[in-house]
Design a protein around this motif. Sequence first.
Motif, PDB file in Angstrom:
ATOM      1  N   SER A  56     -28.455  86.657  -6.438  1.00  0.00           N
ATOM      2  CA  SER A  56     -28.950  85.330  -6.045  1.00  0.00           C
ATOM      3  C   SER A  56     -30.180  85.441  -5.148  1.00  0.00           C
ATOM      4  O   SER A  56     -31.108  84.632  -5.252  1.00  0.00           O
ATOM      5  CB  SER A  56     -27.847  84.513  -5.347  1.00  0.00           C
ATOM      6  N   TYR A  57     -30.206  86.466  -4.266  1.00  0.00           N
ATOM      7  CA  TYR A  57     -31.388  86.653  -3.412  1.00  0.00           C
ATOM      8  C   TYR A  57     -32.611  87.017  -4.258  1.00  0.00           C
ATOM      9  O   TYR A  57     -33.717  86.550  -4.003  1.00  0.00           O
ATOM     10  CB  TYR A  57     -31.133  87.755  -2.376  1.00  0.00           C
ATOM     11  N   LYS A  70     -30.682  90.230   1.711  1.00  0.00           N
ATOM     12  CA  LYS A  70     -31.251  89.393   2.781  1.00  0.00           C
ATOM     13  C   LYS A  70     -32.671  89.841   3.142  1.00  0.00           C
ATOM     14  O   LYS A  70     -33.508  89.020   3.523  1.00  0.00           O
ATOM     15  CB  LYS A  70     -30.353  89.448   4.029  1.00  0.00           C
ATOM     16  N   ARG A 106     -25.659  96.290   0.029  1.00  0.00           N
ATOM     17  CA  ARG A 106     -26.221  95.329  -0.930  1.00  0.00           C
ATOM     18  C   ARG A 106     -26.620  94.012  -0.272  1.00  0.00           C
ATOM     19  O   ARG A 106     -27.670  93.465  -0.544  1.00  0.00           O
ATOM     20  CB  ARG A 106     -25.205  95.037  -2.051  1.00  0.00           C
ATOM     21  N   LEU A 107     -25.741  93.516   0.634  1.00  0.00           N
ATOM     22  CA  LEU A 107     -26.034  92.230   1.279  1.00  0.00           C
ATOM     23  C   LEU A 107     -27.267  92.351   2.174  1.00  0.00           C
ATOM     24  O   LEU A 107     -28.141  91.467   2.173  1.00  0.00           O
ATOM     25  CB  LEU A 107     -24.825  91.755   2.099  1.00  0.00           C
ATOM     26  N   ASP A 163     -20.791  90.070  -9.256  1.00  0.00           N
ATOM     27  CA  ASP A 163     -20.668  89.458  -7.924  1.00  0.00           C
ATOM     28  C   ASP A 163     -21.608  90.108  -6.908  1.00  0.00           C
ATOM     29  O   ASP A 163     -21.471  89.909  -5.703  1.00  0.00           O
ATOM     30  CB  ASP A 163     -19.223  89.536  -7.424  1.00  0.00           C
ATOM     31  N   ASP A 164     -22.576  90.904  -7.387  1.00  0.00           N
ATOM     32  CA  ASP A 164     -23.512  91.561  -6.464  1.00  0.00           C
ATOM     33  C   ASP A 164     -24.338  90.509  -5.736  1.00  0.00           C
ATOM     34  O   ASP A 164     -25.020  89.696  -6.377  1.00  0.00           O
ATOM     35  CB  ASP A 164     -24.436  92.501  -7.245  1.00  0.00           C
ATOM     36  N   PRO A 165     -24.296  90.488  -4.380  1.00  0.00           N
ATOM     37  CA  PRO A 165     -25.024  89.439  -3.641  1.00  0.00           C
ATOM     38  C   PRO A 165     -26.537  89.521  -3.830  1.00  0.00           C
ATOM     39  O   PRO A 165     -27.246  88.538  -3.593  1.00  0.00           O
ATOM     40  CB  PRO A 165     -24.650  89.704  -2.179  1.00  0.00           C
ATOM     41  N   GLN A 166     -27.041  90.681  -4.270  1.00  0.00           N
ATOM     42  CA  GLN A 166     -28.493  90.802  -4.456  1.00  0.00           C
ATOM     43  C   GLN A 166     -29.016  89.856  -5.539  1.00  0.00           C
ATOM     44  O   GLN A 166     -30.170  89.448  -5.502  1.00  0.00           O
ATOM     45  CB  GLN A 166     -28.849  92.245  -4.852  1.00  0.00           C
ATOM     46  N   GLU A 191     -24.641  79.919  -8.363  1.00  0.00           N
ATOM     47  CA  GLU A 191     -25.697  80.794  -8.893  1.00  0.00           C
ATOM     48  C   GLU A 191     -26.380  80.136 -10.090  1.00  0.00           C
ATOM     49  O   GLU A 191     -27.598  80.225 -10.256  1.00  0.00           O
ATOM     50  CB  GLU A 191     -25.110  82.152  -9.313  1.00  0.00           C
TER      51      GLU A 191
END
Length: 806
Positions: free
Chosen positions: A307-308, A261, A256-257, A302-305, A382
Amino acid sequence: MAEQQQFYILLGNLMSPDNDIRKQSEEAYDTIPGQTKITFLLQAIRDAACAEEVKTMAAVLLRRLLSSSFEEIYPGLTVDMQTAIKTELVTSIQTEASPNIRKKVADIAAELCRNLLDDDGNNQWPELLKFLFDSVNSDNVGLREAVISALLQTMEDQTNPRVQAHAAAALINFTEDCPKSLLIPYLDSLVQHLHVIMVAKLQELIQKGTKLVLEQVVTSIASVADTAEEKFVPYYDLFMPSLKHIVENAVQKELRLLRGKTIECISLIGLAVGKDKFMPDASAVMQLLLKTQTDFNDLEDDDPQISYMISAWARMCKILGKEFQQYLPVVMGPLMKTASIKPEVALLDTQDMENMSEDDGWEFVNLGDQQSFGIKTAGLEEKATACQMLVCYAKELKEGFVEYTEQVVKLMVPLLKFYFHDDILLIGALTTSESMPLLLECARVRGPDYLTQMWHFMCDALIKAIGTEPDSDVLSEIMHSFAKCIELMGEGCLNNEHFEELGGILKGKLEEHFKNQELRQAKRQDEDYDEGMEETLQDEDENDVYILTKVSDILHSVFSSYKEQVLPWFEQLLQLIVQLVCPSRPWADRQWGLCIFDDVVEHCSPSSFKYAELFLRAMALSLCDTSPEVRQAAAYGVGVMAQYGGENYRPFCTEALPTLLGVIQSPDSKVKENVNATENCISAVGKVMRFRPECANVNEILPHWLSWLPLNEDKEEAVHTFDFLCDLIESNNPIVLGPDNANLPKIFQIIAEGVANESVKSEDACSKRLANVIRQVQGSGGLWTQCVTMLNETQQKAIQDLLNTA
C-alpha cells in the motif's frame, strides 16, 4: 503558611551570589523530606504572587527531584497525593501566564511521565497523553509552545523507547492537523530535533535491531514535510541520504513496515519540496522503487509495503508529471491487481454467522428472516487506495495514460454498483465517480469513435446508478461525475432512451425533495420533537439540498450542451422548478431554482422567454432577498438576460437596475457574507451597460461602477468586468479615462489588484488586452511614473508579472 514563606526565602538564598549563604541553604534544603519538598515546590510554582526567579528555581528543583530521586519518593506517596501532583502540573501548564515557567512545568510533566512507565512499557499516566494531544492542537500559542518543547525533549529520551514513540505519535497528530502558518515558527526546532533522533535511532537499528521509534520518527518527518511544503527545502539534504539508505538496506522481513513508511516519507518530501529540488535524487529513488516493484511478485499479499508503494508511485507521478509515463508498464500490473481485488461475500443464516467471527475480517448486514449478508473486508482498503491511484495517473498524465483507459474503465464502471464497506464506501465511490470524466479526457487523443465507444460503456451505468444509489454522499458524487461527462462529450452524447430515463429520475429526485421537506415539517410538530431531533432533521435537509445542487449541475450540463433543442424535454420538470422559486420555499430551494432558470436564460435564449412569466417576478423579488445566496443567483440572472436574453428581456433589465444599484450601495454590502452577492450585482450592472446600454444611464453609472472594481471573490465575474473595462479603455471612453487621463493611476491599481488576487490569470483573453493597456502607458514617460508610484510593492510586482506572462 509560615513554613511556606520560609521555604520561599530558602529558594531565594539558593540563588545567592554569596557562597556561604548558598551552601547553608543547600544543606537546609537537603534535610527537608521528599514529600514536603514536592508540596512546597509545587506551591511555589503555582503561587502567582511569587517572584519569577523563585518560581523558576522551584521548577528546576522539582524536575531534578523527579529525575534523581523518583524511586525513593514517589511510590511512597498516597494515591491522592500522586493524583494531586499530576493535576497540579496539568493545571499549571494551562494557566501559567509566564511562557518560561509554563515551558519548565511542561518539562516536569514530561519527566514524571517518563518515570511512570511500568516494566512492560505501559503508561501509568494516560490522561497526560490525552492532554498533550489536545494541547498541541490548542489555539493557545503559549500552551502549544510549552507542550511541543516537552514533546521534543521526551522524544530525545533514549532510555525509554516507548515514551519516545508516544511523543512522536503526539507530534504526528499535531503536524497533520496543524495549518502551515502555525507550524512554520517551530519548523527549525522540530526538524533539528527529528534529525538528531533519526540519526541515533538509525544507529540503534544497525547495532541492536530496534525499530519502533525509528518508524514513528520517519512518519513524523513525512508529516512535517507534508505540512511545511516548500518551507522544507532547506532541510531536504539533512534527511534524504539517510532515508534512501534505509530503503536500500532495510530488506529483512521484520523491517517491511519501516521500509514502507520510509518510501512514503521520501515521496511526501519530494512532493513537498517540488520537482526542481527533488530531481537530482529522482532517478535514484525511482530505481529503488522499481527494484521493489520488480520484486513485487515475491511479496506476500499482506506485505505492508504494497500500500505504501502504490501511494508513493502516485506521488512520484505528481512530481514528475509527463516524465512518469515511462514507468507505467512497471507500475500498472500490481496496481490493477490490487484494484481488482474481489471480496468474499456470502448469504448466511444465523447458525453460519455464529461460526464466522468479525475478528476474521467479516462484516454482517442483517436482512431479516434470520439471514445476513456477509462481506469479508480484508483488502478493501487497499482496493480503494489503488483505485485512487489510477485516478491520480489519469489526472496527471491525461493522454499519456490512454493505453490503459480501456482496462481501467472496464474495472471502474462495475464499481458504480459495488458495495465497498462503511468507511471505505465513500472513498471507493468518490474515486469511481471521479475517474469517469478523467478517463474520457485521456481517451480523447484516440479520436471521436474511440471516445464515443468508451462513453457508451459508462453512460447507462451512470444513469442507472443515479436512479438506484441509496447513499446520498455517493449519489451526489455520481451525479456530479455524470454532469462533467456530459459537458465533456457535448451535444449528441445522450440518445432518446437516455433522456427519457434521466427525465424520470430527475423528476423523482425533485418530488422526493418536496416530500422529504413535508415529512420534516410534520416531525417538528411531533410530541417527541427536541433539539436532538432538530439536529438530525437539519442534517437530512443539508443532504437533500446537496442532491438538489447536483440536479442543477446535470441540468446545467444538458442546457450548455444541447441549448434550446432540449426545452421540450425540460418541460416535464418545469412546474417542479417553478415550485422551488416560490417565496414561501426555504432559501436554498429558491437559490437553486433561480440557478436553473439562469441556465435556461443563458443557454436557451431567445426561446427561454416563453417561460419568463414563470420566473421573472421571483427573480425581481429575489434581488433584495435576505439571503445573500438568493440575491447572488438573481443578480447573475439579470446579467445573463442582458448578455444573452435578447430584446424581450430589455424591460426587465431596465427595471432591475435601480435595485441592483441599491444593493451594491447598501452599508453592509461588502461584509464577508454579502460580498459574493454584491460582486454579482456589480458584474450584472456592467453587463447591462455593456450589452443593453439603452437600459441604463451609462455616463452617470460608469464612475460609480469603476469605483467598485476590482472583484476579488467571484473570479468568473471578475473576468467579465475586466473584459468590459478593456472595451471602455480601448475605445478611449472619456468618463473612464478622465480628463488628461487622470483616472489611469486608479485603473492601474484596479488591474494590479486583480492580478495580485488572481482574479485575472494569464490564460484569460482579457489579460493580453490589459497588458497592452499597460504597455501603451509605459511609453509615455511621466504618466507611467505617476501610475507606478501610486502602487505598493505587491501591486508593482503584479503589473510586472502581467507584462511578463501576457
